[in-house]
Design a protein around this motif. Structure first.
Motif, PDB file in Angstrom:
ATOM      1  N   ASP A  22      44.449   0.664  27.128  1.00  0.00           N
ATOM      2  CA  ASP A  22      43.757   1.940  26.931  1.00  0.00           C
ATOM      3  C   ASP A  22      43.783   2.362  25.464  1.00  0.00           C
ATOM      4  O   ASP A  22      42.784   2.823  24.919  1.00  0.00           O
ATOM      5  N   LYS A  25      41.394   0.184  23.522  1.00  0.00           N
ATOM      6  CA  LYS A  25      39.999   0.579  23.788  1.00  0.00           C
ATOM      7  C   LYS A  25      39.618   1.823  22.995  1.00  0.00           C
ATOM      8  O   LYS A  25      38.534   1.889  22.404  1.00  0.00           O
ATOM      9  N   MET A  26      40.529   2.815  22.979  1.00  0.00           N
ATOM     10  CA  MET A  26      40.236   4.053  22.243  1.00  0.00           C
ATOM     11  C   MET A  26      40.089   3.792  20.749  1.00  0.00           C
ATOM     12  O   MET A  26      39.175   4.304  20.097  1.00  0.00           O
ATOM     13  N   CYS A  29      36.739   1.989  20.126  1.00  0.00           N
ATOM     14  CA  CYS A  29      35.596   2.903  20.295  1.00  0.00           C
ATOM     15  C   CYS A  29      35.463   3.852  19.111  1.00  0.00           C
ATOM     16  O   CYS A  29      34.345   4.123  18.644  1.00  0.00           O
ATOM     17  N   ASP A 234      44.453   2.380  33.027  1.00  0.00           N
ATOM     18  CA  ASP A 234      43.558   3.218  32.224  1.00  0.00           C
ATOM     19  C   ASP A 234      43.782   4.701  32.482  1.00  0.00           C
ATOM     20  O   ASP A 234      43.759   5.152  33.625  1.00  0.00           O
ATOM     21  N   LYS A 238      37.314   3.242  33.397  1.00  0.00           N
ATOM     22  CA  LYS A 238      36.696   2.147  32.648  1.00  0.00           C
ATOM     23  C   LYS A 238      35.192   2.336  32.474  1.00  0.00           C
ATOM     24  O   LYS A 238      34.607   1.881  31.473  1.00  0.00           O
ATOM     25  N   TYR A 241      34.103   3.975  29.221  1.00  0.00           N
ATOM     26  CA  TYR A 241      33.990   3.104  28.051  1.00  0.00           C
ATOM     27  C   TYR A 241      32.649   2.356  28.037  1.00  0.00           C
ATOM     28  O   TYR A 241      32.036   2.181  26.985  1.00  0.00           O
ATOM     29  N   TYR A 242      32.228   1.900  29.222  1.00  0.00           N
ATOM     30  CA  TYR A 242      30.927   1.223  29.300  1.00  0.00           C
ATOM     31  C   TYR A 242      29.802   2.190  28.916  1.00  0.00           C
ATOM     32  O   TYR A 242      28.872   1.820  28.199  1.00  0.00           O
ATOM     33  N   PHE A 244      30.027   4.823  27.043  1.00  0.00           N
ATOM     34  CA  PHE A 244      30.160   5.277  25.653  1.00  0.00           C
ATOM     35  C   PHE A 244      29.246   4.491  24.712  1.00  0.00           C
ATOM     36  O   PHE A 244      28.649   5.063  23.794  1.00  0.00           O
ATOM     37  N   TYR A 245      29.122   3.190  24.960  1.00  0.00           N
ATOM     38  CA  TYR A 245      28.342   2.346  24.036  1.00  0.00           C
ATOM     39  C   TYR A 245      26.872   2.781  23.946  1.00  0.00           C
ATOM     40  O   TYR A 245      26.406   3.151  22.858  1.00  0.00           O
TER      41      TYR A 245
END
Length: 260
Positions: A22, A25-26, A29, A234, A238, A241-242, A244-245
């Protein structure tokens, strides 16, 4: 954790931080967001980089200190973004090794790639449709297919086994090149290194740092990867995150094209 502790001079124990999936990932991002702001908002929205040649840009910057400052800020933000690439690649391999449903994982990645293409074109190219390059999720989808192929032939030994694995990686390189997918070559090679040398931390780190030098700041993110503690719980869903892109690309692309 003995692995994350070293004894320095005078008997002082230095402990590296424990970083979860996690946390990685942060970090990735945030680095990616900073990079996209640099590209979409600074370079496309404020500088209007497309209207300059390199010579005319140099002349304009020599006459306008504000333009020179903006160009410098944009460059630094892109350098920061380079740190996200090894982290996302490392997490892809971790996700592949730990997923209980590969087909669902791949489908989610491909869907995100398709949804992200127009936002990506808007943010990076300043157009609704731009075939000159494809978004990074296309690269990650190809890398995920490559990982499945490498996994199928993982027990192959000797010259033949090595040759098959090399051909699989080469095929992935060809595909990312055909698609002109963002970070293609770097991500494919990093994915292969993270998977093939999964248990060999030092070799994996050295090779990964060399490959990620393509983006200058890439090797810096290996500190976070080295401190990864294997915890995959997480705090943030999850799917966030997907989402966010494409969402961050769309928002910044709209600001750059229609607001600034």
């Amino acid at each position: 954790d003995i692995m994350n502790m070293t004894t320095g001079r005078r008997g002082i124990v230095w402990k590296t931080p424990d970083i979860t999936a996690d946390g990685l990932k942060m970090f990735a991002c945030i680095a990616m967001l900073i990079q996209t702001i640099g590209i979409a908002v600074i370079e496309k929205g404020l500088i209007h980089l497309d209207q300059y040649t390199q010579d005319s840009l140099n002349q304009a910057m020599a006459q306008d200190s504000r333009l020179m400052t903006l160009a410098g800020i944009g460059s630094i933000m892109q350098l920061i973004g380079g740190m996200a690439i090894p982290v996302f690649t490392f997490l892809l391999v971790e996700g592949f090794r730990n997923t209980s449903d590969y087909k669902k994982y791949l489908l989610l990645m491909v869907l995100t790639a398709v949804i992200s293409e127009i936002p990506y074109d808007l943010a990076v190219g300043g157009k609704i449709m731009d075939w000159s390059s494809q978004n990074a999720m296309v690269t990650m989808s190809i890398c995920l297919i490559m990982l499945k192929c490498l996994d199928i032939f993982k027990d192959g030994s000797g010259f033949t086994g090595g040759l098959v694995r090399m051909l699989i990686v080469l095929a992935a390189v060809v595909w990312v090149s055909l698609f002109r997918a963002e970070y293609g070559l770097c991500m494919v090679l990093l994915t292969a290194v993270f998977y093939v040398f999964y248990t060999q931390n030092i070799l994996k780190t050295v090779l990964g740092c060399i490959i990620s030098l393509v983006y200058i700041t890439g090797p810096l993110s290996f500190y976070g990867i080295w401190c990864y503690n294997g915890e995959r719980k997480d705090r943030i869903n999850k799917y966030v995150y997907y989402a966010f892109y494409p969402v961050h690309l769309l928002v910044l692309g709209v600001i750059a094209k229609y607001v600034l």
